[in-house]
Write an enzyme that holds these catalytic residues in place. Structure first.
Site, mmCIF file in Angstrom:
data_model
loop_
_atom_site.group_PDB
_atom_site.id
_atom_site.type_symbol
_atom_site.label_atom_id
_atom_site.label_comp_id
_atom_site.label_asym_id
_atom_site.label_seq_id
_atom_site.Cartn_x
_atom_site.Cartn_y
_atom_site.Cartn_z
ATOM 1 N N ARG A 161 0.841 -1.213 0.000
ATOM 2 C CA ARG A 161 0.000 0.000 0.000
ATOM 3 C C ARG A 161 0.875 1.261 0.000
ATOM 4 O O ARG A 161 0.607 2.226 0.715
ATOM 5 C CB ARG A 161 -0.940 0.039 1.208
ATOM 6 C CG ARG A 161 -1.827 -1.161 1.372
ATOM 7 C CD ARG A 161 -2.883 -1.292 0.269
ATOM 8 N NE ARG A 161 -3.791 -2.367 0.591
ATOM 9 C CZ ARG A 161 -3.613 -3.636 0.186
ATOM 10 N NH1 ARG A 161 -2.594 -3.964 -0.584
ATOM 11 N NH2 ARG A 161 -4.491 -4.558 0.538
ATOM 12 N N SER A 186 -10.616 0.909 3.901
ATOM 13 C CA SER A 186 -9.804 0.749 5.122
ATOM 14 C C SER A 186 -9.211 2.097 5.518
ATOM 15 O O SER A 186 -8.595 2.771 4.694
ATOM 16 C CB SER A 186 -8.657 -0.226 4.870
ATOM 17 O OG SER A 186 -9.169 -1.436 4.400
ATOM 18 N N GLU A 239 -4.445 5.132 6.055
ATOM 19 C CA GLU A 239 -4.304 4.761 4.647
ATOM 20 C C GLU A 239 -4.704 5.923 3.720
ATOM 21 O O GLU A 239 -3.955 6.243 2.792
ATOM 22 C CB GLU A 239 -5.128 3.502 4.338
ATOM 23 C CG GLU A 239 -4.854 3.013 2.940
ATOM 24 C CD GLU A 239 -5.611 1.777 2.563
ATOM 25 O OE1 GLU A 239 -5.295 0.698 3.096
ATOM 26 O OE2 GLU A 239 -6.510 1.872 1.712
HETATM 27 P P1 FAD Z 1 -8.501 9.430 -4.872
HETATM 28 O O1 FAD Z 1 -9.139 9.101 -3.570
HETATM 29 O O2 FAD Z 1 -9.130 10.475 -5.709
HETATM 30 O O3 FAD Z 1 -6.975 9.827 -4.605
HETATM 31 C C1 FAD Z 1 -6.174 9.041 -3.741
HETATM 32 C C2 FAD Z 1 -4.737 9.589 -3.795
HETATM 33 O O4 FAD Z 1 -4.206 9.381 -5.106
HETATM 34 C C3 FAD Z 1 -4.659 11.100 -3.550
HETATM 35 O O5 FAD Z 1 -3.457 11.359 -2.890
HETATM 36 C C4 FAD Z 1 -4.629 11.680 -4.948
HETATM 37 O O6 FAD Z 1 -3.948 12.931 -5.030
HETATM 38 C C5 FAD Z 1 -3.847 10.625 -5.708
HETATM 39 N N1 FAD Z 1 -4.222 10.538 -7.121
HETATM 40 C C6 FAD Z 1 -5.426 10.188 -7.633
HETATM 41 N N2 FAD Z 1 -5.363 10.147 -8.984
HETATM 42 C C7 FAD Z 1 -4.102 10.507 -9.311
HETATM 43 C C8 FAD Z 1 -3.417 10.660 -10.554
HETATM 44 N N3 FAD Z 1 -4.022 10.442 -11.730
HETATM 45 N N4 FAD Z 1 -2.116 11.051 -10.516
HETATM 46 C C9 FAD Z 1 -1.493 11.283 -9.347
HETATM 47 N N5 FAD Z 1 -2.084 11.145 -8.153
HETATM 48 C C10 FAD Z 1 -3.371 10.748 -8.134
HETATM 49 N N6 FAD Z 1 -7.893 0.112 -1.875
HETATM 50 C C11 FAD Z 1 -7.186 -1.020 -2.053
HETATM 51 O O7 FAD Z 1 -5.956 -0.967 -2.255
HETATM 52 N N7 FAD Z 1 -7.768 -2.251 -2.007
HETATM 53 C C12 FAD Z 1 -9.086 -2.390 -1.790
HETATM 54 O O8 FAD Z 1 -9.588 -3.516 -1.775
HETATM 55 C C13 FAD Z 1 -9.870 -1.221 -1.579
HETATM 56 N N8 FAD Z 1 -11.189 -1.314 -1.304
HETATM 57 C C14 FAD Z 1 -11.917 -0.187 -1.078
HETATM 58 C C15 FAD Z 1 -13.289 -0.313 -0.777
HETATM 59 C C16 FAD Z 1 -14.059 0.818 -0.555
HETATM 60 C C17 FAD Z 1 -15.539 0.661 -0.232
HETATM 61 C C18 FAD Z 1 -13.474 2.106 -0.662
HETATM 62 C C19 FAD Z 1 -14.322 3.334 -0.477
HETATM 63 C C20 FAD Z 1 -12.122 2.244 -0.928
HETATM 64 C C21 FAD Z 1 -11.330 1.095 -1.137
HETATM 65 N N9 FAD Z 1 -9.947 1.182 -1.425
HETATM 66 C C22 FAD Z 1 -9.215 0.040 -1.641
HETATM 67 C C23 FAD Z 1 -9.292 2.491 -1.478
HETATM 68 C C24 FAD Z 1 -9.417 3.186 -2.877
HETATM 69 O O9 FAD Z 1 -10.481 2.669 -3.601
HETATM 70 C C25 FAD Z 1 -8.128 3.045 -3.704
HETATM 71 O O10 FAD Z 1 -7.034 3.579 -3.016
HETATM 72 C C26 FAD Z 1 -8.264 3.745 -5.060
HETATM 73 O O11 FAD Z 1 -7.121 3.476 -5.846
HETATM 74 C C27 FAD Z 1 -8.441 5.261 -4.934
HETATM 75 O O12 FAD Z 1 -8.789 5.757 -6.218
HETATM 76 P P2 FAD Z 1 -9.415 7.198 -6.404
HETATM 77 O O13 FAD Z 1 -9.446 7.479 -7.855
HETATM 78 O O14 FAD Z 1 -10.691 7.297 -5.689
HETATM 79 O O15 FAD Z 1 -8.295 8.099 -5.705
HETATM 80 P P1 NAP Z 2 -9.942 -10.547 5.327
HETATM 81 O O1 NAP Z 2 -10.013 -11.428 4.138
HETATM 82 O O2 NAP Z 2 -10.955 -10.687 6.421
HETATM 83 O O3 NAP Z 2 -8.491 -10.602 5.936
HETATM 84 C C1 NAP Z 2 -8.146 -9.776 7.053
HETATM 85 C C2 NAP Z 2 -6.753 -9.283 6.853
HETATM 86 O O4 NAP Z 2 -5.861 -10.389 6.879
HETATM 87 C C3 NAP Z 2 -6.591 -8.583 5.538
HETATM 88 O O5 NAP Z 2 -6.307 -7.256 5.821
HETATM 89 C C4 NAP Z 2 -5.462 -9.298 4.827
HETATM 90 O O6 NAP Z 2 -4.347 -8.440 4.508
HETATM 91 C C5 NAP Z 2 -4.968 -10.332 5.793
HETATM 92 N N1 NAP Z 2 -4.962 -11.652 5.138
HETATM 93 C C6 NAP Z 2 -5.989 -12.519 5.059
HETATM 94 N N2 NAP Z 2 -5.597 -13.652 4.431
HETATM 95 C C7 NAP Z 2 -4.317 -13.477 4.084
HETATM 96 C C8 NAP Z 2 -3.366 -14.283 3.394
HETATM 97 N N3 NAP Z 2 -3.687 -15.517 2.960
HETATM 98 N N4 NAP Z 2 -2.130 -13.782 3.199
HETATM 99 C C9 NAP Z 2 -1.810 -12.547 3.633
HETATM 100 N N5 NAP Z 2 -2.668 -11.737 4.295
HETATM 101 C C10 NAP Z 2 -3.907 -12.199 4.522
HETATM 102 O O7 NAP Z 2 -9.963 -8.991 4.832
HETATM 103 P P2 NAP Z 2 -11.153 -8.095 4.317
HETATM 104 O O8 NAP Z 2 -11.204 -6.888 5.181
HETATM 105 O O9 NAP Z 2 -12.390 -8.882 4.091
HETATM 106 O O10 NAP Z 2 -10.574 -7.607 2.907
HETATM 107 C C11 NAP Z 2 -10.368 -8.541 1.875
HETATM 108 C C12 NAP Z 2 -9.323 -7.996 0.916
HETATM 109 O O11 NAP Z 2 -9.773 -6.763 0.337
HETATM 110 C C13 NAP Z 2 -7.994 -7.692 1.612
HETATM 111 O O12 NAP Z 2 -6.958 -8.036 0.728
HETATM 112 C C14 NAP Z 2 -8.046 -6.193 1.823
HETATM 113 O O13 NAP Z 2 -6.761 -5.588 1.776
HETATM 114 C C15 NAP Z 2 -8.882 -5.717 0.643
HETATM 115 N N6 NAP Z 2 -9.634 -4.501 1.019
HETATM 116 C C16 NAP Z 2 -8.947 -3.342 1.067
HETATM 117 C C17 NAP Z 2 -9.595 -2.158 1.400
HETATM 118 C C18 NAP Z 2 -8.841 -0.845 1.398
HETATM 119 O O14 NAP Z 2 -9.486 0.192 1.465
HETATM 120 N N7 NAP Z 2 -7.545 -0.863 1.329
HETATM 121 C C19 NAP Z 2 -10.957 -2.160 1.693
HETATM 122 C C20 NAP Z 2 -11.617 -3.386 1.656
HETATM 123 C C21 NAP Z 2 -10.956 -4.554 1.305
HETATM 124 P P3 NAP Z 2 -4.294 -7.482 3.216
HETATM 125 O O15 NAP Z 2 -5.171 -6.315 3.539
HETATM 126 O O16 NAP Z 2 -2.861 -7.129 3.175
HETATM 127 O O17 NAP Z 2 -4.734 -8.239 2.019
#
Ligand code: FAD
Ligand code: NAP
Length: 337
Positions: free
Chosen positions: A163, A235, A330
């Site tokens: 991340r 998250s 995050e």
């Molecule tokens: P924004 O929120 O608009 O921007 C995020 C950052 O990126 C800011 O710093 C912005 O300046 C920068 N940015 C955006 N676009 C550009 C660009 N073109 N050039 C340079 N900088 C830029 N993330 C995960 O990794 N895994 C997940 O599973 C995941 N699940 C999510 C679930 C939900 C319900 C929500 C609400 C969010 C989740 N996220 C997850 C977080 C988010 O969706 C990601 O980080 C996504 O990539 C953000 O995209 P955005 O276009 O909305 O970025």
């Molecule tokens: P989950 O499956 O309940 O797992 C809980 C946590 O344990 C996760 O954060 C995941 O880390 C870690 N994990 C589980 N199994 C793993 C494995 N086999 N190896 C390594 N790490 C493991 O998590 P959840 O909340 O339902 O989310 C599912 C996936 O969607 C995760 O990968 C999570 O990162 C992603 N997610 C991300 C966001 C966001 O905003 N960043 C929001 C929703 C969901 P990791 O997070 O490193 O995968």
């Protein structure tokens, strides 16, 4: 293009937080970007880039220019065994995943339903269910604040980590991505290690790409609140990676603490830590912690970024006191209250 003045940013962030931009422009054509960067620099205004606003916390008035990246376009370049897919930054990530599936280009199935734009995907190296962008990224193109012209960065240049990327450090708010190129494959190699995927596949040992994508999509829909009905940014904290010594001490006290090996230590799910501190499902006025997922903070309306960040600070303080672990936010925070 002349930027608009005093624009309400509430519709541009999935937490629906109130905030304003002194200047705002929607960028539909990458060629407009150098001119807009120059416009802001000539007036000594800070620049903020937004995609879908799903990973930001906005507050107060942004004193400079906010750019919404809205350029569209996708192109397939065939290479041996698959394709390089060139995608404009303003494309919606989930739509890209669906399109690649229809084109039988594989590698993005586990990343289905992640909100936001393609251009934001490298910023935090989006990841889910055992796959991250780093596994598929070839390169990015974009404009640098310092050079006001288009440059290409290879995947290695982006220094993608857990991340994390160079765009959160040396190039933070200084490089505006206009295009992302992905390496995708003709062959489907399923990644099924995460809990829930196998049961969602009902024991099918050789699932196809569509089945895996559907399984991940239904898992996400069953666990995560939709920002359209419960505003959130996914998250709110990263999963901390701790050293072996601290882990061993904590494991003695908390034998049920989940953990996963990580490249530089041991990853502990932040959701478990927050839950253990009793925060899951708690609401403080206009903000709170989701009842099913302790990592997701919710804005119930009528609140603001400062209230949400105060809640996040209280949660992090409890986790630090109880476990000796520092939680890191995050989403990126823009503006001041
Ligand atoms: P924004 O929120 O608009 O921007 C995020 C950052 O990126 C800011 O710093 C912005 O300046 C920068 N940015 C955006 N676009 C550009 C660009 N073109 N050039 C340079 N900088 C830029 N993330 C995960 O990794 N895994 C997940 O599973 C995941 N699940 C999510 C679930 C939900 C319900 C929500 C609400 C969010 C989740 N996220 C997850 C977080 C988010 O969706 C990601 O980080 C996504 O990539 C953000 O995209 P955005 O276009 O909305 O970025
Ligand atoms: P989950 O499956 O309940 O797992 C809980 C946590 O344990 C996760 O954060 C995941 O880390 C870690 N994990 C589980 N199994 C793993 C494995 N086999 N190896 C390594 N790490 C493991 O998590 P959840 O909340 O339902 O989310 C599912 C996936 O969607 C995760 O990968 C999570 O990162 C992603 N997610 C991300 C966001 C966001 O905003 N960043 C929001 C929703 C969901 P990791 O997070 O490193 O995968």
């Amino acid at each position: 293009m002349t930027p608009l003045e005093q624009v309400d940013l509430r519709p541009f962030n999935t937490l629906a937080l109130p905030a304003r931009a002194r200047y705002f422009a929607r960028v539909e054509n990458a060629a407009e970007l150098p001119g807009l960067i120059h416009w802001a620099r000539a007036r000594s205004l800070p620049l903020m880039v937004l995609g879908g606003g799903s990973n930001v916390v906005l507050q107060g008035e942004w004193p400079g220019l906010a750019l919404q990246m809205a350029m569209r376009g996708r192109r397939i370049e065939r290479v041996r065994g698959g394709a390089r897919v060139h995608v404009a930054a303003g494309e919606v990530w989930h739509e890209l995943v669906q399109w690649c599936l229809a084109e039988r280009l594989h590698g993005l199935e586990n990343l289905t339903l992640i909100p936001g734009t393609v251009g934001a995907a490298p910023i935090q190296n989006i990841g889910a269910y055992g796959v991250e962008l780093a596994d598929r990224l070839h390169s990015v193109r974009g404009c640098s604040l310092d050079q006001e012209r288009e440059l290409e960065l290879s995947a290695a240049d982006c220094r993608l980590g857990y991340r994390d990327s160079i765009f959160k450090h040396a190039l933070r708010d200084r490089f505006y991505i206009t295009e992302v190129t992905l390496n995708l494959s003709d062959e489907f190699l399923p990644v099924l290690g995460y809990p829930g995927i196998s049961s969602a596949l009902e024991g099918n040992p050789e699932p196809g790409a569509e089945q895996v994508e559907r399984a991940v999509r239904s898992l996400r829909q069953s666990k995560l609140p939709d920002p359209a009905t419960l505003p959130n940014a996914g998250s709110f904290f990263k999963n901390p990676v701790i050293d072996a010594e601290l882990f061993a001490r904590l494991r003695e006290r908390y034998p049920d603490m989940p953990s996963f090996p990580a490249p530089d230590g041991i990853k502990v799910p932040a959701a478990w830590l927050v839950d253990r501190c009793g925060w899951k499902g708690r609401r403080l006025g206009s903000v709170g912690v989701h009842a099913q997922q302790a990592l997701v903070l919710i804005h119930y309306g009528d609140g603001n970024g400062a209230e949400l960040l105060a809640l996040a600070r209280d949660i992090a303080a409890d986790v630090r006191e109880r476990f000796g672990i520092a939680l890191e936010l995050e989403p990126t925070v823009y503006g001041t209250p």
